[in-house]
Write a protein that holds these residues in place. Structure first.
Motif, short mmCIF file in Angstrom:
data_model
loop_
_atom_site.label_atom_id
_atom_site.label_comp_id
_atom_site.label_asym_id
_atom_site.label_seq_id
_atom_site.Cartn_x
_atom_site.Cartn_y
_atom_site.Cartn_z
N LYS A 39 0.66 -1.33 0.02
CA LYS A 39 -0.03 0.07 -0.07
C LYS A 39 0.88 1.25 0.08
O LYS A 39 1.89 1.56 0.84
CB LYS A 39 -0.90 0.04 1.19
CG LYS A 39 -1.78 -1.03 1.38
CD LYS A 39 -3.10 -0.90 0.00
CE LYS A 39 -4.05 -1.96 0.30
NZ LYS A 39 -5.16 -1.91 -0.96
N THR A 40 0.62 2.30 -0.71
CA THR A 40 1.19 3.48 -0.65
C THR A 40 0.31 4.61 -0.24
O THR A 40 -0.93 4.62 -0.57
CB THR A 40 1.64 4.01 -2.16
OG1 THR A 40 2.42 2.98 -2.72
CG2 THR A 40 2.27 5.14 -2.30
N ILE A 41 0.77 5.18 0.86
CA ILE A 41 -0.05 6.30 1.38
C ILE A 41 0.55 7.54 1.38
O ILE A 41 1.90 7.72 1.32
CB ILE A 41 -0.36 6.17 2.95
CG1 ILE A 41 0.72 5.91 3.73
CG2 ILE A 41 -1.28 4.88 3.06
CD1 ILE A 41 0.53 5.73 5.10
N LYS A 68 4.32 1.83 1.96
CA LYS A 68 5.12 2.77 1.43
C LYS A 68 4.62 4.16 1.25
O LYS A 68 3.30 4.30 1.36
CB LYS A 68 5.45 2.58 -0.18
CG LYS A 68 6.34 3.68 -0.74
CD LYS A 68 6.68 3.29 -2.40
CE LYS A 68 7.45 4.35 -3.00
NZ LYS A 68 8.82 4.50 -2.26
N LEU A 69 5.48 5.00 1.98
CA LEU A 69 5.11 6.33 2.44
C LEU A 69 5.60 7.51 1.42
O LEU A 69 6.63 7.51 1.17
CB LEU A 69 5.42 6.85 3.62
CG LEU A 69 5.02 6.12 5.04
CD1 LEU A 69 5.66 6.47 6.13
CD2 LEU A 69 3.37 6.00 4.91
N THR A 93 -3.55 10.93 0.95
CA THR A 93 -4.45 9.83 1.72
C THR A 93 -4.49 10.60 3.12
O THR A 93 -5.55 10.39 3.75
CB THR A 93 -3.42 8.50 2.06
OG1 THR A 93 -2.99 8.38 0.86
CG2 THR A 93 -4.01 7.69 2.68
N VAL A 94 -3.32 11.03 3.47
CA VAL A 94 -3.60 11.77 4.89
C VAL A 94 -3.19 13.32 5.00
O VAL A 94 -2.23 13.69 4.11
CB VAL A 94 -2.72 11.22 5.83
CG1 VAL A 94 -2.50 11.97 7.31
CG2 VAL A 94 -2.83 9.71 6.27
N VAL A 294 -9.37 7.22 -1.94
CA VAL A 294 -8.75 6.54 -0.76
C VAL A 294 -9.59 5.20 -0.51
O VAL A 294 -10.79 5.46 -0.01
CB VAL A 294 -8.06 7.22 0.28
CG1 VAL A 294 -7.77 6.16 1.50
CG2 VAL A 294 -7.29 8.45 -0.03
N ASP A 295 -9.23 4.01 -0.91
CA ASP A 295 -10.00 2.79 -0.43
C ASP A 295 -9.69 2.47 1.01
O ASP A 295 -8.87 2.87 1.72
CB ASP A 295 -9.52 1.76 -1.35
CG ASP A 295 -8.08 1.16 -1.42
OD1 ASP A 295 -7.54 1.02 -0.31
OD2 ASP A 295 -7.40 0.97 -2.53
#
Length: 375
Positions: A39-41, A68-69, A93-94, A294-295
């Motif tokens: 997952k990439t955020i 992964k950030l 995402t955030v 964003v899922d």
């Protein structure tokens, strides 16, 4: 003649090597990122958190190889505006602006257009700081002889325009105050809110900005801080690089004032002095996981990162960068390399000041409108 069967069994040493290779391969599959499951955020934060988040992101990825950030940094108001208007070339995402009221503004603006809940969960506090003043020592002694920051003194210095008229020496030149662009940055908005309260002697509301004396103040500040920086950390780095005669007094977050103090000592020979504003406003960097694009799986990964940030070990890292923790188990004085143990001029663990909550989103909006309107 009957054919002889070949002995295909391997020597013990070779069998051992093969077994070790199989175990290592299995461990690799266990701990390596699995294609399709990673997952990439995308974290969008205010610049005041840039350096600690870069350090903590590396640590998090080492512990969570399937996440992964990607880090992006913007002024807090910029962050909201670009997200609402979809002007980023990435999908956040955030969001972590400098205070939670900015997320309230974002939520209100999004609900007004599509009437849906914009966040997965309630926003989460990450770290705290307060607005402070800074000045080069000689200038601070002239402007604030009693050691207390006073908005009226700064305004008088702006009106005088040069140091010689307010007790400084002629070679100090013009008086230069610096703050961030309030249409792009939280610290600029907070600065103008506190200054307005000091000017009126009362709590600010949306009607306060119709007052002629407040409009005159905004005009004076706008002329004095020509081309204000878009974010607080950029402001402080420019303040240090420019030094006295080009930047005399500024308002910044306590966190970066503490963190970059050593840099000011190295660049200018004499480091700046920190002044606590009274009252001041506490800004709590607050994180929200957004719903748009964003899922659920990505949101879960983001939640894991936010949980990580509020653990004591990571809160201690934030303290090293000058932030006050939101986790009450972390003590400012006992954290290794805490800036509160470095004898920084003016720094206090518990300053004797009144700390106010940030203005509401309606007040922020009025501050931006007046700033854009005045000449």
């Amino acid at each position: 003649m009957p054919s002889k069967l070949k002995n295909t069994s391997k020597p013990p040493s070779q069998r051992y090597i093969t077994s070790v290779a199989i175990i290592l391969a299995a461990l690799g599959l266990t701990y390596a990122p699995i294609p399709g499951l990673q997952k990439t955020i995308v974290i969008v934060s205010g610049t005041e958190l840039q350096e600690p988040l870069q350090q903590l992101a590396t640590k998090f990825e080492q512990k969570n190889p399937n996440i992964k950030l990607q880090l992006q940094f913007q002024g807090s108001q910029d962050m909201v505006n670009k997200y609402v208007d979809q002007k980023n070339d990435f999908k956040p995402t955030v969001l972590i602006p400098a205070n939670g009221e900015i997320l309230t503004e974002l939520s209100d603006r999004l609900r007004a257009t599509n009437n849906t809940t914009p966040f997965y969960d309630s926003p989460r506090p990450i770290a705290k700081t307060i607005l402070v003043g800074i000045a080069w020592p000689e200038r601070g002694k002239v402007l604030f002889p009693d050691g207390r920051f006073q908005w009226q003194k700064v305004e008088q210095a702006m009106q005088a325009s040069n140091w010689e008229k307010i007790g400084g020496t002629k070679d100090w030149g013009s008086f230069d105050f610096v703050t961030t662009d309030p249409t792009r940055s939280n610290s600029g908005q907070v600065t103008l809110n506190l200054w307005t309260e000091a000017k009126l002697g009362t709590k600010v509301d949306t009607n306060s900005f119709n007052n002629p004396s407040v409009q005159s103040l905004f005009g004076l500040v706008k002329k004095s801080v020509y081309q204000p920086p878009r974010s607080t950390d950029i402001l402080l780095q420019e303040f240090i690089a420019r030094g006295p005669n080009d930047a005399d007094v500024a308002t910044v977050y306590e966190s970066i004032a503490l963190y970059r103090w050593q840099q000011s000592a190295a660049n200018q020979g004499k480091p700046y002095q920190i002044y606590y504003l009274n009252p001041s406003i506490e800004s709590t960097a607050t994180a929200a996981i957004v719903r748009r694009d964003v899922d659920g799986g990505t949101a879960d990964a983001a939640k894991k990162f936010l949980d990580f940030l509020t653990e004591p070990a990571q809160q201690a890292v934030l303290v090293q960068y000058g932030f006050r923790p939101v986790n009450n188990s972390v003590d400012l004085k006992t954290v290794p390399k805490s800036p509160w143990n470095q004898n920084i001029p003016g720094a206090e663990v518990k300053p004797n000041i009144q700390t106010l909550p940030p203005p509401n989103s309606a007040t922020f909006t009025e501050i931006q409108r007046l700033w854009e309107r005045v000449n």
